[in-house]
Structure formats: C-alpha cells, structure tokens
Enzyme design. Structure first.
Site, short mmCIF file in Angstrom:
data_model
loop_
_atom_site.label_atom_id
_atom_site.label_comp_id
_atom_site.label_asym_id
_atom_site.label_seq_id
_atom_site.Cartn_x
_atom_site.Cartn_y
_atom_site.Cartn_z
CE LYS A 179 -3.14 0.22 14.30
NZ LYS A 179 -1.75 -0.25 14.44
CB SER B 127 0.05 -3.65 10.93
OG SER B 127 -1.27 -3.28 10.61
#
Lengths: 143, 432
Positions: free
Chosen positions: A101, A64
């Site tokens: 993230k 990701s």
C-alpha cells in the site's frame, strides 16, 4: 534464472548476472577517451541494495498498485530497516497477509491507499497499530 | 561470586541467540503464523525440533513424533513446517553479519547463537544489548535475547533468564542484577540447565547433593575436578565469574557442523583466503565423512582482527549445495562463494564454515564417481552451459539434475518457500 538478489546467497554453480555496459554515454561517431578506463561490469546488487542484511525481494500479486507503476508479477526490493514515512510504498501486515500500500500520514490520521480507484482506502487508528513489514525501494517492473 | 567493581570495565561476553530460531524464521515471512502454535519438523518430517511458545504451552515436547501430533493438529490449530535449511541459513547469515557490526570480537557458536566481546559500564552494556535486539528485529524480523556477563557460561545463563523472565525485557546483564535476585534465581535453576551439563552428569551431581546451580557455584572446584573432570571445574569457575572457556573452533551438533579457525598471522589477500577456504573445505569434508554425514547447505564466513585498529568486515555467504554432499571439491567450490565479498588489504584474522541440513550418507546414491568421469569428457561445462541458458534444474546427471528430484530421499511435505534463495519462490505480497 534472473538476478540473484538474495543477499549473499548464491546457488552454487549459478553465476550472478552482471551487465556488461559502457560506463559513460558515448556521443555517436566520437569515441570517448573514457572508454580506455572501462574496467568492469555493473553490479546490480551494489546499486540496488543499500544494506544486505535488511533487504529482501518480494513478488507482487494483484493490480491495486497499477497507478504507482507496480503491476501484477513485478518484483520489489524491500528494505525492512527503513523508517516508513508519509508517501512510502510499504509492505504492511493486514489480516496476517503481506500487503502492499501507499502509506499516508496526515494530521487527520494514518491511511493505507491503493493506487487504483477500484480499491478503497484503509484507515488505521494510529501508526503504532500498524505492522509495517518493510519499505519498498525499487520496483523491478516487467516491460 | 560477588564481582569487584573493577570487573565492570573488563571485557565482558554477550551471548545472543534467536528465540525459537526455525519458528521465528518461518514467521518472518508468514505473519499469519504469528500467535499460532507452530512447530518445525526434523528431516523427513520425523519429529518436532523447534516449538513456538504457543506449541510449548500445548505440552508438545522437542522430539515428539509428528505422526502422533498430526491427528490433533486441527483441533489445536497447530501448524507444522518441514525444515527449510536454506531459509534458516540465510537468516542466520544476516543475523551474524549484524552482530559483527556491534562488536569487533564475534564467535559464531551455532546457526542461531553467537558470543560477542563487549565493553562498557553497566548502563552502556544494557544499552548495547537493547540496541542489538532492536536492530536484529528491525533488519531481519526475528526476535533475539541477549545475556551479558563476565564469562561465557554466565552469559548463556543470563540469556536464559532474559528469555524466561519478561521483567528483563529480553536483555539480562549479570552485574546489573542484584546479588540477592541472582542467588534466588540460581537456587531455582537445576544444574542440567547449565551449558555443558547433560543428563548423565546431572545424576552424578545429584548423588553429591548438587541439585541447583547455586549448589554447583558453592561446590569446591578442586573436589569437582577430582570427581568429574577439568571441564566441569571450568564450568564451576565460569559460574563464579572467572572466564576459562576459550574460543571453540570446531563443533558437531545435532544438525550442524561448525568449523572455524583464527589465523596466527592475518590474511590480507583474496588469494590467501581462497587457500584457507580450500583447506577448510577439505577438513570439513573429512569431518562429515568421519560422522557418516552429508550436508546440503554451507555457510562460509570471515572476520577481520578485532584487536587492530583498522577497518572491520564480517562477510558471510550461505550457499545451497546442488546435492547433499561431503565431497571436498564441491564444499570447497561452495566456500569460495565468499570470495567476491572479500577485499584485498583488509586484515582477516578468522574464517569458518558452517554446514547444515545434515543427513546420513547412506541416503544418497554414489553420484560423485560418475561425475568425475563425465568431467573428463567435458560434459560438466556442457551441463553448466545448458543450465545457464535454460535454467537450473533443466538438465543434470541422474537424480541430481531434476529440480524436484533433488530431495527425493527427503520427505518435506510441509516446507515453506525458500523465500530468500530462490527467484521462483519469493514471498508474495498482495496488491488488493
């Protein structure tokens, strides 16, 4: 084994990897007088770790963060003591898991973004409701 | 017992320890353990040695055998972890280094607690306590409580109050607590809660009508000395605010051996410290042998003099030994891992070794005699060369050589990864 970055933790018998490298760029064909002052090896610990008490190395699983140049299997150097800012790559605790993230702090709210269109943004009601485990400072990307 | 105002500016002692240390170290890398009942087991997964508050709430006691708890673990949501001394040793070294930054006088008391010399008025001391707590949480991710008082015994007592009374917010300063509150807290605390008073002494004190800490504070120190010992009298004096327990230099506890000394004159060279650490390695080895123990993890540390105005440093290193050992050569070699952090020119006033992950010697086959013979034939360097090229654990002598075989005598079925000391066991972060 690779670089031993576990701060001050040394497997007895193993030696720290040090990189033997000339300290200056040398123009081809012209020997630099600075070479005479070459007196040691680059110590990655010294350059990559600001504070040994708060620095940890973690390993990434998943794709990701590809857009940030962080791939599956890469190692990250994480400083737990840093204050997370807008744009920081953070290790956040999501559902009891350490998750990487991009942190966005905007007037309209706090968002955890992936760097891969396959993964949706996660909105956080407030920064205080988010547990940031640490802030990534370097990626040891496998090339 | 009342403190004259002048005491406030005298040096005081802060006692800092990590709450449920082993459990907190596990949680620092596995947030899913947060809020769940968690215990850490002794060597061989024998019994509970550390309990999270949630596990305590279930009525689990220190020393409860795992085979009795295991059948109900699922129903309780109880998580058990095998002890992971390499992780705990590293977390400990980080905490101690941080504490050293807050005080020029640091005495590492055990793997998870330390005494610090501190100075200031009540406000400054409380503020320092809160800063220590916040810094350790932010840097290392483990919770600590801080007790600050004129003596070690009272500092430990304040720490206990800080832990057990949420109103203190994790930091308790003796002089900042009103005399009335102190008295009522002391009257509620039984004597066995005091540092250094064990079960047998408790019964003898009870016979004299001394049940609570307040009773002990009000006892006549001379009578206490005559009926018990000078040690007990010191405890009474310490409880009354007179410091009389000096820096301790050697302790062997349930699961650790600490060996440290202050030097009569500072040592200012790497070579000097190499010598000191060699001597300590041999002395620690003798202590281990005397108790029939071997260690698997060694922490070496040094500290500059707190009483001189020059640069301070508190280097420490945690070393995982290749095998459980009491061998002076191996311990000395491991202690020397501190040396790269030592700087020529700084005035070191103290150094020490802490040995953890202790186990009885009988568990270990006698490898050392063989090893020496191989060394003579140059096999040692060959092994090292192969290890360097193909990774540690790729070759070795007998059981010592094989990675999975290292702990063959030790049952550690539920051990978490050694997150901070092994490259192939790093914490995983999810990119999803």
């Amino acid at each position: 084994m690779g670089v031993v970055i576990g701060p001050r933790v040394i497997d007895a018998g193993a030696s720290l990897l040090s990189v033997l490298i000339a300290p200056v760029a040398v123009a081809a064909g012209f020997p630099s007088p600075a070479q005479d002052y070459f007196d040691g090896r680059i110590d990655l610990n010294a350059h990559l770790i600001k504070d040994i008490t708060s620095t940890f190395v973690v390993r990434v699983t998943g794709d990701s963060m590809e857009g940030a140049g962080i791939s599956d299997g890469d190692e990250l150097i994480v400083n737990r003591a840093l204050e997370p800012k807008d744009g920081s790559v953070v290790i956040a605790v999501l559902d009891g898991e350490l998750t990487i993230k991009r942190l966005r702090i905007t007037p309209s709210g706090v968002v955890l973004q992936a760097e891969n269109p396959k993964y949706p943004d996660i909105r956080v009601p407030a920064l205080s409701e988010l547990t940031v485990w640490g802030v990534a400072t370097r990626c040891l990307h496998h090339v | 017992m009342p403190k004259p105002a002048v005491m406030r500016q005298m040096p005081q002692i802060a006692h800092v320890d990590v709450n449920c240390f082993y459990a907190s170290a596990e949680r620092a890398f596995d947030p899913s353990l947060e809020g769940r009942p968690l215990i850490v087991l002794s060597n061989n997964d024998g019994c509970a040695v550390t309990r999270s508050p949630e596990a305590k709430a279930l009525g689990i006691k220190t020393g409860d055998p795992w085979f009795k708890l295991a059948p109900r673990a699922k129903e309780w949501g109880l998580v058990a972890k095998s002890s992971n001394y390499e992780l705990y040793g590293d977390i400990s070294a980080r905490v101690m280094e941080l504490l050293g930054r807050h005080s020029a006088w640091l005495e590492v008391y055990s793997i998870d607690e330390a005494f610090l010399g501190v100075k200031g008025d009540a406000e400054q001391l409380l503020d320092l306590g809160r800063r220590i707590k916040e810094t350790v949480r932010r840097h290392v991710g483990v919770p600590v409580c801080v007790g600050i008082a004129p003596t070690k015994t009272l500092a430990k007592l304040c720490n206990k109050w800080a832990k057990n009374n949420p109103a203190f917010g994790g930091v308790c300063h003796w002089d900042s607590v009103s005399a009335a509150v102190r008295e009522s807290l002391l009257a509620r605390l039984s004597v066995e809660e005091i540092w250094g008073i064990a079960g047998r002494l408790t019964r003898r004190l009870n016979v004299l009508g001394i049940f609570t800490v307040l009773d002990l504070v009000n006892a006549d120190p001379v009578v206490i000395r005559d009926k018990f010992s000078v040690v007990m009298m010191r405890t009474v004096l310490e409880l009354r605010g007179t410091p009389c327990i000096p820096m301790e230099e050697e302790r062997i506890g349930r699961d650790q051996l600490i060996f440290s000394r202050s030097f009569s004159t500072p040592v200012a060279t790497v070579e000097g410290l190499r010598q000191v650490l060699s001597i300590y390695g041999q002395q620690a080895s003798a202590r281990l042998s005397k108790h029939g123990l071997q260690a698997k993890v060694l922490t070496a540390f040094a500290a500059t003099s707190p009483f001189r105005h020059h640069e301070q440093a508190y280097p420490s290193v945690c070393v995982s030994l290749p095998m459980p050992t009491a061998d002076p050569l191996l311990l000395t070699k491991a202690a020397h891992a501190l040396l790269p952090q030592v700087r020529d020119g700084l005035q070191y006033a103290k150094a020490g070794l802490m040995l953890t992950d202790l186990r009885p010697t009988a568990n270990q086959p006698p490898l050392e005699p063989f090893e020496n013979r191989h060394e003579e034939r140059g096999i040692g360097p060959l092994l090292e060369d192969v290890s360097r090229r193909f990774g540690r654990g790729s070759i070795g002598l007998g059981h010592a050589g094989i990675r999975t075989g290292l702990d063959w005598t030790m049952k550690r079925g539920m051990q978490s990864p050694r997150y901070t000391t092994h490259w192939d066991e790093l914490p995983l972060v999810k990119a999803a």
